[in-house]
Design a protein around this motif. Structure first.
Motif, PDB file in Angstrom:
ATOM      1  N   UNK A  29       2.533   5.034  -1.979  1.00 28.76           N
ATOM      2  CA  UNK A  29       3.276   5.933  -1.452  1.00 28.76           C
ATOM      3  C   UNK A  29       3.915   6.629  -2.543  1.00 28.76           C
ATOM      4  N   UNK A  30       2.887   7.165  -3.592  1.00 30.60           N
ATOM      5  CA  UNK A  30       3.108   8.071  -4.518  1.00 30.60           C
ATOM      6  C   UNK A  30       1.754   9.247  -4.452  1.00 30.60           C
ATOM      7  N   UNK A  31       2.358  10.458  -4.251  1.00 32.71           N
ATOM      8  CA  UNK A  31       1.276  11.515  -4.319  1.00 32.71           C
ATOM      9  C   UNK A  31       0.238  11.636  -3.146  1.00 32.71           C
ATOM     10  N   UNK A  32      -0.630  12.079  -3.302  1.00 28.91           N
ATOM     11  CA  UNK A  32      -1.617  12.327  -2.233  1.00 28.91           C
ATOM     12  C   UNK A  32      -2.658  11.201  -2.286  1.00 28.91           C
ATOM     13  N   UNK A  33      -2.874  10.462  -1.119  1.00 32.91           N
ATOM     14  CA  UNK A  33      -3.527   9.308  -1.079  1.00 32.91           C
ATOM     15  C   UNK A  33      -4.423   9.172   0.113  1.00 32.91           C
ATOM     16  N   UNK A  34      -5.496   8.779   0.312  1.00 30.33           N
ATOM     17  CA  UNK A  34      -6.198   8.657   1.673  1.00 30.33           C
ATOM     18  C   UNK A  34      -6.877   7.282   1.951  1.00 30.33           C
ATOM     19  N   UNK A  35      -7.122   6.840   3.031  1.00 29.00           N
ATOM     20  CA  UNK A  35      -7.668   5.614   3.524  1.00 29.00           C
ATOM     21  C   UNK A  35      -8.858   5.886   4.182  1.00 29.00           C
ATOM     22  N   UNK A  36      -9.808   5.313   3.790  1.00 24.32           N
ATOM     23  CA  UNK A  36     -11.176   5.579   4.502  1.00 24.32           C
ATOM     24  C   UNK A  36     -11.690   4.183   5.116  1.00 24.32           C
ATOM     25  N   UNK A  37     -12.938   4.279   5.574  1.00 22.68           N
ATOM     26  CA  UNK A  37     -13.791   3.023   6.073  1.00 22.68           C
ATOM     27  C   UNK A  37     -13.981   2.099   4.947  1.00 22.68           C
TER      28      UNK A  37
END
Length: 188
Positions: free
Chosen positions: A62-70
């Motif tokens: 929950x800090x900055x830009x993050x992504x979740x992938x496969x």
């Protein structure tokens, strides 16, 4: 001396239960978002398509830009023109796509592009370079006309309710107080 031994055992039991609660509260959750595509232009104007994606939130801070992938457990199911597409249908799956993007813990959106059986894309038009978003484009394979739409997301409610650690702590203190009061005859 017997009363002090009982008090020590009760105190140790309460302490161990709090340690267990702390361990369980750190576990990850599977989060699911439903999404709806509303087509606004092109040959599919005024149609809607549904889908959802799920992911394990253990890697998010929950800090900055993050992504979740496969690699982080992202799975997608999207019904478009009578076909169900999954995360494996993204034409850039070998390059880390699709993914879901977050900014400061808030969902930005999905980045997902399919070019087999149908050609469509869910993406963002954020000027800050964020890829996930709420835009939808498709190409009509018979007329080659490009159409657009928007994507709305809604967080699916969790199916299991877990009490907050503070509530369990409060109940533990009340139970401990009752135990001390009844076992040691501390009555008013």
């Amino acid at each position: 001396m017997k009363n002090y031994q009982k008090l020590a055992v009760a105190t140790a039991g309460v302490a161990l239960s709090f340690a267990t609660i702390e361990t369980n509260s750190a576990q990850a959750a599977i989060i699911t978002y439903d999404f709806t595509v509303d087509v606004t232009t092109g040959s599919l104007t005024d149609t809607q398509y549904q889908g959802f994606f799920s992911y394990d939130d253990s890697t998010l801070t929950a800090s900055g830009v993050e992504s979740v992938g496969i690699a982080e457990g992202l799975s997608i199911s999207f019904d478009f023109l009578g076909v169900t597409y999954t995360e494996a249908d993204d034409y850039l799956v070998d390059f880390g796509f699709p993914f879901v993007e977050f900014n400061q813990g808030s969902l930005v959106g999905l980045q997902y592009t399919v070019s087999n059986n149908a050609i469509f894309s869910i993406f963002g038009d954020n000027p800050n370079g964020l890829g996930g978003g709420d835009q939808f484009n498709y190409i009509d394979e018979t007329s080659f006309e490009v159409g657009n739409g928007s994507v709305t997301y809604s967080l699916r409610p969790a199916s299991v309710s877990v009490p907050e650690p503070s509530a369990v702590f409060g109940l533990g203190i009340l139970g401990f107080g009752w135990l001390v009061r009844t076992k040691f005859g501390l009555r008013r």
